[in-house]
Design a protein around this motif. Structure first.
Motif, short mmCIF file in Angstrom:
data_model
loop_
_atom_site.label_atom_id
_atom_site.label_comp_id
_atom_site.label_asym_id
_atom_site.label_seq_id
_atom_site.Cartn_x
_atom_site.Cartn_y
_atom_site.Cartn_z
N VAL A 25 0.96 -1.07 -0.02
CA VAL A 25 0.07 0.12 -0.14
C VAL A 25 0.86 1.21 0.03
CG1 VAL A 25 -1.85 1.56 1.25
CG2 VAL A 25 -1.73 -1.19 1.23
N GLN A 26 0.66 2.03 -1.09
CA GLN A 26 1.61 3.23 -1.14
C GLN A 26 0.95 4.39 -0.53
OE1 GLN A 26 2.68 3.22 -5.32
NE2 GLN A 26 4.32 1.55 -5.04
N ALA A 27 1.11 4.59 0.68
CA ALA A 27 0.20 5.60 1.54
C ALA A 27 0.87 6.92 1.25
CB ALA A 27 0.10 4.97 3.00
N LYS A 51 -2.21 11.43 5.62
CA LYS A 51 -1.96 12.32 6.87
C LYS A 51 -1.18 11.91 7.95
CE LYS A 51 -6.23 13.91 7.10
NZ LYS A 51 -6.98 13.06 6.37
N SER A 52 -1.98 10.78 8.63
CA SER A 52 -1.63 10.20 9.62
C SER A 52 -0.25 9.34 9.71
CB SER A 52 -2.71 9.22 10.40
OG SER A 52 -3.56 9.81 11.05
N VAL A 53 -0.08 8.84 8.39
CA VAL A 53 0.98 7.94 8.26
C VAL A 53 2.06 9.00 7.97
CG1 VAL A 53 2.20 6.65 6.36
CG2 VAL A 53 -0.37 6.10 7.01
N THR A 54 1.91 10.16 7.44
CA THR A 54 3.03 11.11 7.39
C THR A 54 3.70 11.45 8.62
OG1 THR A 54 2.02 11.96 5.42
CG2 THR A 54 3.84 13.48 6.51
N LEU A 62 5.86 4.29 12.89
CA LEU A 62 5.20 3.58 11.95
C LEU A 62 4.65 2.20 12.37
CD1 LEU A 62 6.77 4.58 8.60
CD2 LEU A 62 4.33 5.11 9.19
N PRO A 63 3.41 1.54 12.06
CA PRO A 63 3.29 0.37 12.50
C PRO A 63 4.24 -0.71 11.65
CG PRO A 63 1.43 1.44 11.51
CD PRO A 63 2.44 2.38 11.36
N LYS A 64 4.35 -1.87 12.33
CA LYS A 64 5.65 -2.72 11.94
C LYS A 64 5.68 -2.99 10.29
CE LYS A 64 7.69 -4.16 15.89
NZ LYS A 64 6.80 -3.85 17.15
N ASN A 65 4.41 -3.11 9.99
CA ASN A 65 4.50 -3.58 8.36
C ASN A 65 4.78 -2.23 7.45
OD1 ASN A 65 1.97 -2.19 8.83
ND2 ASN A 65 0.92 -3.53 7.43
N GLY A 66 5.07 -1.42 8.06
CA GLY A 66 5.39 -0.03 7.20
C GLY A 66 6.83 0.39 7.16
N ARG A 67 7.35 1.06 6.12
CA ARG A 67 8.54 1.47 5.94
C ARG A 67 8.59 2.99 5.21
NH1 ARG A 67 10.58 -2.73 1.51
NH2 ARG A 67 10.00 -1.50 -0.36
N ILE A 68 9.80 3.57 5.48
CA ILE A 68 10.10 4.63 4.65
C ILE A 68 10.82 4.11 3.26
CG2 ILE A 68 11.43 6.93 4.50
CD1 ILE A 68 10.64 7.20 7.46
N ASP A 69 10.10 4.49 2.16
CA ASP A 69 10.91 3.94 0.86
C ASP A 69 11.84 4.88 0.52
OD1 ASP A 69 9.51 1.69 0.72
OD2 ASP A 69 7.82 2.57 -0.01
N ALA A 70 11.51 6.32 0.71
CA ALA A 70 12.56 7.32 0.20
C ALA A 70 12.10 8.61 0.92
CB ALA A 70 12.18 7.50 -1.41
N GLY A 71 13.05 9.66 0.52
CA GLY A 71 12.91 10.81 1.28
C GLY A 71 13.55 11.14 2.33
N SER A 72 13.62 12.45 2.74
CA SER A 72 14.09 12.88 4.15
C SER A 72 13.27 13.72 4.95
CB SER A 72 15.48 13.67 3.61
OG SER A 72 15.00 14.66 3.15
N ILE A 73 13.64 13.59 6.33
CA ILE A 73 12.93 14.50 7.23
C ILE A 73 14.03 15.05 7.93
CG2 ILE A 73 11.35 14.55 8.90
CD1 ILE A 73 10.41 11.44 8.27
N CYS A 182 -0.97 17.85 15.78
CA CYS A 182 -2.11 17.50 16.11
C CYS A 182 -2.98 16.73 15.12
CB CYS A 182 -2.97 18.81 16.47
SG CYS A 182 -2.24 19.91 17.87
N ASP A 183 -3.14 15.55 15.36
CA ASP A 183 -3.85 14.63 14.32
C ASP A 183 -5.51 14.71 14.55
OD1 ASP A 183 -4.53 12.98 12.36
OD2 ASP A 183 -3.15 11.34 12.90
N GLU A 184 -6.18 15.49 13.91
CA GLU A 184 -7.44 15.70 14.02
C GLU A 184 -7.84 15.69 15.58
OE1 GLU A 184 -9.75 13.79 11.32
OE2 GLU A 184 -8.27 13.30 9.86
N PRO A 185 -7.36 16.62 16.09
CA PRO A 185 -7.62 16.69 17.68
C PRO A 185 -8.90 16.70 18.15
CG PRO A 185 -6.66 18.71 17.02
CD PRO A 185 -6.73 17.79 15.67
N THR A 186 -9.82 17.39 17.16
CA THR A 186 -11.08 17.49 17.43
C THR A 186 -12.31 16.76 17.02
OG1 THR A 186 -11.33 19.30 15.91
CG2 THR A 186 -10.80 20.07 17.97
N THR A 187 -11.68 15.96 16.13
CA THR A 187 -12.69 15.06 15.40
C THR A 187 -13.54 14.15 16.23
OG1 THR A 187 -11.10 15.13 13.53
CG2 THR A 187 -13.00 13.63 13.33
#
Ligand SMILES: Nc1ncnc2c1ncn2[C@@H]1O[C@H](COP(=O)(O)OP(=O)(O)O)[C@@H](O)[C@H]1O
Ligand SMILES: [Mg+2]
Lengths: 351, 307
Positions: A25-27, A51-54, A62-73, A182-187
């Motif tokens: 899944v390319q999130a 958004k949340s994945v970012t 990230l959940p265990k099945n996720g990984r960063i494929d490219a890019g920098s932070i 803040c990830d959707e803090p009021t939703t």
């Protein structure tokens, strides 16, 4: 806006994917944005847009099945995308903190809230117990919780949703971070409580000179909050600009659709919901991912992905409509009408 | 609680009396007159409701459980139980006491190392230990660890005390515990794996706790709360397992007593054994309920609200 300064957080071309039984899944697919000191950057998009994945990638959770494929932070000259679990301990909570969606599930149900605050201080900062408690009471007071001494010893189930979200905010602030996400803090909250929590976030931002990344699926929520807005769709940022740019000069058909779906209290217009649903991210469509739901789509949109076109120094959008050779397409009249009305109101208020 | 017990006693009484086969029916060397006298002595000649009334009256007013009428003729059943209970409880409690911590530990390891070799191995063992009944293990253990190798006595040595007693009970206890250990492991693994994915674990980590701190302080305690749910079925499981295990290792305990008292149609004794098992189950339920209050504030404080 604090422009030419160096950003404190700089995400560049970030891609994240998840291993699932159906395939990868390319999130998140090549997201870039900068966060400047003292600003509030909103990331807006339908649910599932990545958004949340970012932000989980930014914090290394990230959940265990996720990984960063490219890019920098980049943060403070270091690349968080290359961090290992133990490197994150000097960042999480202390430099970058997170408040997330559901205050009903983000607190441990069987631990008193006071301890959930002091824990961050005693365990990861090595503060002694009494000091940590004093600080926790201070924080409870700062986030607007009445009678902190009593609340300190209560369990989450004894508090209302709004209170719990205040506690979560207090926890996030405990180690005095620079960046608050803040990830959707009021939703998950009632509308009236929502407004109060938003006010609280604005207030603490001003007091503590925080930089905020504010995530929401509702453009309406960030209207009075964000300095800049990034609109995200299917794992990409499709439009980015100042609040003014996005609300008064939206350029991407997806932003038009989002804006049209904000309820307008003045007119009795029907809500325009966006037809269709986001694409399957295991095999994202070629070309512009929004094309199939977009009545303004050009033939080219189904063939080739649009690059980011520069509209002004602050305003960018990824749509072929901005290409010099593209046919002239205007935003829907209803939306244009609304924007004119808002602009007039704003002018009137300013006088 | 008292009402539950009353209902159990009533149903138990009726079922036992309605079982096929009548007392003394198979005693060929007894004359019809002798049989009549005995039946009258134990009120067996009266209608069942009347028998029940007499039983209840004696039980409540005199604390009299009746006397064994076939296996230990003339001995009050209460005394028979007093003799057998310690032997069985020794096994059962020991089994419970080792199953819980071992199961919890294995469950934690499997959950934390989810999808690793350790996890797969544990899960494989769990499936085997849950699906194969305990008497198979008992027989295997008896054959290999006692008969072939001589490490342990083949059957229980009633005269042994202290360490020797424990030594002679090792195999039955292991055989009894494998199933319960597997159950606890499976339960805790599922529970903890879910807790690890919860939002509050994420918050614990984003506020700066290490993964180990987060699991220790937020994961494990939270997954232990619902564990109380499996303790009850686990204990009844151990007790029912021990009926067969006791036979295999010739342990003179409650399990053997239950089976033989039924076979011998010793009504009062069967009923007493039944009551004993019911009381133990009810007490387990009570203890678990109380324990819930201690570990889960939602119940402790929620309850106080209502008062
Ligand atoms: N652990 C996971 N495994 C597989 N797919 C995931 C996982 N977490 C998120 N995704 C997928 O990533 C995409 C983006 O999710 P998310 O970032 O949570 O969306 P949102 O914008 O609503 O916060 C979704 O399509 C979601 O299904
Ligand atoms: Mg989300």
């Amino acid at each position: 806006m604090v422009e030419k300064e160096r950003p404190i957080l700089s995400v560049d071309d970030l891609s994240v994917s998840f291993r699932t039984y159906g395939g990868r899944v390319q999130a998140v697919r090549g997201v870039s944005f900068d966060l400047y000191k003292g600003e509030t950057l909103a990331i807006v998009g339908e649910s599932g847009s990545g958004k949340s994945v970012t932000i989980k990638a930014i914090l290394g959770v990230l959940p265990k099945n996720g990984r960063i494929d490219a890019g920098s932070i980049l943060y403070n000259g270091e690349d968080l995308a290359k961090f290992r679990e133990k490197d994150f301990h000097k960042i999480r909570g202390k430099k970058i903190s997170l408040v997330f969606q559901d205050p009903f599930s983000s607190l441990n149900p069987i631990m008193i809230v006071g301890k959930q605050i002091t824990e961050a201080l005693t365990l990861s900062l090595g503060m002694d117990k009494d000091k940590a408690k004093a600080r926790a009471l201070e924080l409870l007071h700062a986030v607007g919780i009445p009678d902190p001494e009593t609340r300190f010893y209560q369990y989450p189930f004894q508090l209302s949703g709004g209170m719990r979200q205040r506690i979560v905010i207090a926890i996030a602030l405990a180690s005095d971070p620079e960046i608050l996400i803040c990830d959707e803090p009021t939703t998950a909250l009632d509308v009236t409580i929502q407004a109060r929590i938003l006010d609280l976030i604005k207030e603490i931002k001003a007091q503590r000179k925080l930089s905020i990344i504010f995530i929401t699926h509702d453009l309406g929520v960030v209207a009075n909050m964000a300095d800049r807005i990034a609109v995200m769709y299917a794992g990409k940022i499709v439009e980015m600009g100042t609040s003014e740019d996005i609300f008064y000069r939206p350029a991407h058909p997806y932003t038009w659709a989002l804006l049209s779906s904000i309820p307008d209290l003045d007119t009795k217009e029907e809500l325009v919901s966006i037809p269709g649903s986001p694409p399957n991210m295991i095999s994202p469509p070629k070309g512009d991912a929004f094309a199939v739901r977009n009545k303004y789509a050009l033939e080219l949109d189904f063939e080739e992905e649009p690059p980011m076109f520069r509209i002004s120094d602050t305003h960018f959008a990824a749509t072929w409509l901005l290409h010099p050779n593209a046919p002239k397409v205007e935003m829907p009249e209803i939306l244009a009408e609304r924007i004119r009305r808002y602009a007039e109101e704003k002018l009137a208020n300013a006088r | 609680m008292v009402i539950t017990l009353f209902i159990i006693i009533t149903i138990g009484f009726m079922v036992i009396r309605l079982m096929p086969g009548s007392m003394y029916a198979d005693d060929a060397d007894m004359t019809a007159a002798q049989m009549e006298i005995l039946r009258a002595k134990y009120h067996l000649d009266k209608p069942i409701p009347v028998q029940y009334g007499i039983f209840l009256r004696d039980l409540v007013l005199k604390g009299d459980w009746g006397t064994s009428i076939k296996m230990y003729i003339g001995v009050p059943v209460f005394d028979v139980l007093k003799m057998k209970i310690p032997v069985s409880m020794y096994n059962n409690l020991f089994s419970l006491l080792i199953s819980l911590p071992i199961g919890v530990l294995l469950g934690i390891i499997a959950a934390v190392r989810k999808n690793s070799i350790v996890d797969y191995t544990t899960s494989f063992m769990v499936v085997i230990f849950i699906s194969v009944p305990s008497f198979i293990f008992a027989t295997l253990l008896q054959y290999y660890a006692a008969f072939r190798s001589g490490w342990f006595p083949i059957i229980y040595e009633a005269s042994a005390t202290g360490f020797a007693k424990l030594h002679s009970l090792t195999l039955p206890i292991i055989a009894l515990s494998l199933g319960p250990i597997a159950r606890v492991t499976r339960y805790l693994r599922a529970e903890l794996a879910e807790t690890i994915n919860s939002d509050f674990m994420l918050l614990a980590r984003t506020k700066g706790l290490t993964e180990a701190q987060a699991i220790l302080r937020h994961g494990i305690r939270n997954s232990l709360v619902p564990l109380a749910n499996v303790v009850i079925p686990m204990f009844t499981h151990i007790m029912s397992g021990s009926m067969v295990i006791e036979r295999i290792f010739s342990i003179p305990g409650m399990g053997g007593l239950m089976v033989s008292s039924i076979n011998n149609t010793d009504y009062p004794l069967t009923l007493a054994v039944l009551i004993f098992y019911s009381v133990v189950s009810l007490v387990t339920v009570l203890v678990v309920d109380l324990a819930y209050g201690v570990i889960d504030p939602r119940i402790r404080i929620g309850g106080r609200h209502i008062e």
